[in-house]
Design a protein around this motif. Structure first.
Motif, short mmCIF file in Angstrom:
data_model
loop_
_atom_site.label_atom_id
_atom_site.label_comp_id
_atom_site.label_asym_id
_atom_site.label_seq_id
_atom_site.Cartn_x
_atom_site.Cartn_y
_atom_site.Cartn_z
N ILE A 123 -30.43 127.43 -83.85
CA ILE A 123 -31.35 126.41 -83.31
C ILE A 123 -32.01 125.62 -84.43
CG2 ILE A 123 -33.49 126.09 -82.02
CD1 ILE A 123 -32.69 128.49 -80.31
N THR A 124 -32.53 126.34 -85.43
CA THR A 124 -33.18 125.65 -86.55
C THR A 124 -32.19 124.82 -87.34
OG1 THR A 124 -34.74 127.50 -86.69
CG2 THR A 124 -34.64 125.98 -88.56
N GLY A 125 -31.01 125.39 -87.60
CA GLY A 125 -30.02 124.65 -88.35
C GLY A 125 -29.52 123.41 -87.63
N GLY A 126 -29.35 123.51 -86.31
CA GLY A 126 -28.90 122.33 -85.57
C GLY A 126 -29.90 121.20 -85.63
N VAL A 127 -31.19 121.53 -85.54
CA VAL A 127 -32.22 120.49 -85.62
C VAL A 127 -32.26 119.87 -87.01
CG1 VAL A 127 -34.71 120.08 -85.48
CG2 VAL A 127 -33.59 121.54 -83.79
N GLN A 128 -32.22 120.68 -88.05
CA GLN A 128 -32.30 120.16 -89.41
C GLN A 128 -31.01 119.44 -89.83
OE1 GLN A 128 -35.15 120.13 -90.96
NE2 GLN A 128 -36.08 121.29 -89.28
N TYR A 129 -29.90 119.91 -89.34
CA TYR A 129 -28.63 119.23 -89.65
C TYR A 129 -28.62 117.83 -89.04
CZ TYR A 129 -23.58 118.92 -90.56
OH TYR A 129 -22.34 118.55 -91.01
N SER A 130 -29.11 117.69 -87.82
CA SER A 130 -29.20 116.37 -87.21
C SER A 130 -30.19 115.47 -87.92
CB SER A 130 -29.59 116.49 -85.73
OG SER A 130 -28.64 117.25 -85.01
N PRO A 135 -29.63 118.91 -95.89
CA PRO A 135 -28.47 119.74 -96.25
C PRO A 135 -28.63 121.21 -95.90
CG PRO A 135 -29.01 118.19 -98.01
CD PRO A 135 -30.14 118.13 -97.03
N TRP A 136 -29.84 121.75 -96.05
CA TRP A 136 -29.99 123.17 -95.77
C TRP A 136 -29.84 123.48 -94.28
CZ3 TRP A 136 -34.25 124.53 -92.74
CH2 TRP A 136 -35.26 123.57 -92.61
N GLY A 137 -29.97 122.48 -93.40
CA GLY A 137 -29.71 122.71 -91.99
C GLY A 137 -28.24 123.03 -91.74
N ARG A 138 -27.36 122.36 -92.47
CA ARG A 138 -25.93 122.68 -92.35
C ARG A 138 -25.65 124.11 -92.80
NH1 ARG A 138 -22.07 122.06 -96.38
NH2 ARG A 138 -19.89 122.12 -95.65
N LEU A 167 -23.93 127.21 -90.55
CA LEU A 167 -22.76 128.00 -90.98
C LEU A 167 -23.09 129.49 -91.01
CD1 LEU A 167 -21.37 125.71 -93.84
CD2 LEU A 167 -20.53 125.94 -91.49
N VAL A 168 -24.29 129.84 -91.48
CA VAL A 168 -24.66 131.26 -91.52
C VAL A 168 -24.78 131.82 -90.10
CG1 VAL A 168 -26.45 132.89 -92.20
CG2 VAL A 168 -25.75 131.08 -93.77
N ARG A 192 -20.19 114.23 -96.53
CA ARG A 192 -20.42 112.90 -97.11
C ARG A 192 -21.70 112.28 -96.56
NH1 ARG A 192 -14.73 112.24 -96.24
NH2 ARG A 192 -15.21 111.13 -94.30
N TRP A 193 -21.96 112.49 -95.26
CA TRP A 193 -23.18 111.93 -94.67
C TRP A 193 -24.43 112.54 -95.31
CZ3 TRP A 193 -26.64 114.05 -90.70
CH2 TRP A 193 -27.51 113.09 -90.19
N LEU A 194 -24.39 113.82 -95.60
CA LEU A 194 -25.52 114.46 -96.26
C LEU A 194 -25.63 114.03 -97.72
CD1 LEU A 194 -25.21 118.10 -94.85
CD2 LEU A 194 -26.83 116.34 -94.15
N ALA A 195 -24.49 113.86 -98.39
CA ALA A 195 -24.52 113.47 -99.81
C ALA A 195 -25.05 112.05 -100.00
CB ALA A 195 -23.12 113.60 -100.41
N ASP A 196 -24.82 111.16 -99.03
CA ASP A 196 -25.26 109.77 -99.14
C ASP A 196 -26.69 109.57 -98.66
OD1 ASP A 196 -22.75 109.21 -100.07
OD2 ASP A 196 -21.98 108.53 -98.14
#
Length: 237
Positions: free
Chosen positions: A163-170, A174-177, A181-182, A227-231
């Motif tokens: 749940i936390t990762g999905g919110v932060q990834y959106s 980067p740490w949300g991704r 994965l974890v 790439r989206w996170l890196a940019d």
């Protein structure tokens, strides 16, 4: 014989100021030619009027083209300020880039898997309580109670990470991704454990969890998301 000056010979002297006097009518227009010095008779009717040519109505001129700087802003306003990226990156438009579809899909799958893990955790805790009551009545179910409690806690941790990762990834962090994965890895490991542990009649649900976990892991490692996170623009120090 001396002519009588008072006698009329058919012609009278022309008086331009006498409208009732004799008028000069040129030959070919209904009368004999008058001697030189006699004026033509004025026209009896005014010349026919000719309507002036029709022209299109005037058209208001359009706005004049503007050159150079834009017009000044209204009172109390300010000119728009364009955004700039990090040093050396050049001009960056104010509109943020669109989120890739793989990022949105990974976040949605993470939330769905987290909901299923929470339901499983509630079922495991309920089962642990049931086996604890059996153990209190003399049955050897202590191992099953501990196993169900441990697996329920593991499911809850994986659900919280997803749940936390999905919110932060959106939100393009980067740490949300990494959390996605974890959490997906923990869910896949639990699915494999229950495939081996459960009887064949209940293995189907373990395969469902394993399939969703694998899909989430694949979406999380696709290069479009990286790439989206890196940019992403970095905050200025």
């Amino acid at each position: 014989m001396t002519p009588d000056p008072t006698a009329t010979s058919g012609w009278e002297p022309f008086d331009p100021y006498d409208p009732a006097g004799p008028q000069y009518v040129p030959a070919g227009f209904g009368g004999a030619a008058s001697p030189p010095g006699w004026a033509a008779a004025p026209p009896t009717a005014p010349p026919p009027s000719v309507a002036p040519p029709a022209y299109p109505p005037p058209v208001a001129p359009g706005p004049a083209p503007t050159y150079g700087y834009p017009p000044p802003p209204p009172y109390g306003g300010s000119y728009p300020v364009a955004g700039y990226g990090p040093y050396g990156g050049g001009y960056v438009p104010n509109r943020p880039p669109l989120r890739p579809g793989v990022v949105t899909a990974a976040s949605v799958v993470a939330w769905v898997l987290a909901g299923l893990l929470i339901l499983c955790a509630l079922g495991l805790f309920t089962g642990a309580k049931f086996f604890e009551e059996l153990h209190a009545n003399g049955y050897e179910t202590a191992d099953l109670t501990g196993e169900f409690v441990f697996d329920g806690i593991a499911n809850g941790i994986a659900a919280a990470l997803l749940i936390t990762g999905g919110v932060q990834y959106s939100a393009r962090r980067p740490w949300g991704r990494g959390l996605v994965l974890v959490g997906g890895g923990i869910a896949f490991a639990l699915s494999v454990y229950w495939i081996v542990r459960l009887p064949s009649i209940l293995v189907f649900w373990s395969f469902v969890f394993a399939t969703i976990s694998v899909a989430l892991l694949v979406l999380g490692v696709l290069p479009a998301g990286r790439r989206w996170l890196a940019d992403a623009p970095r905050p200025r120090p």
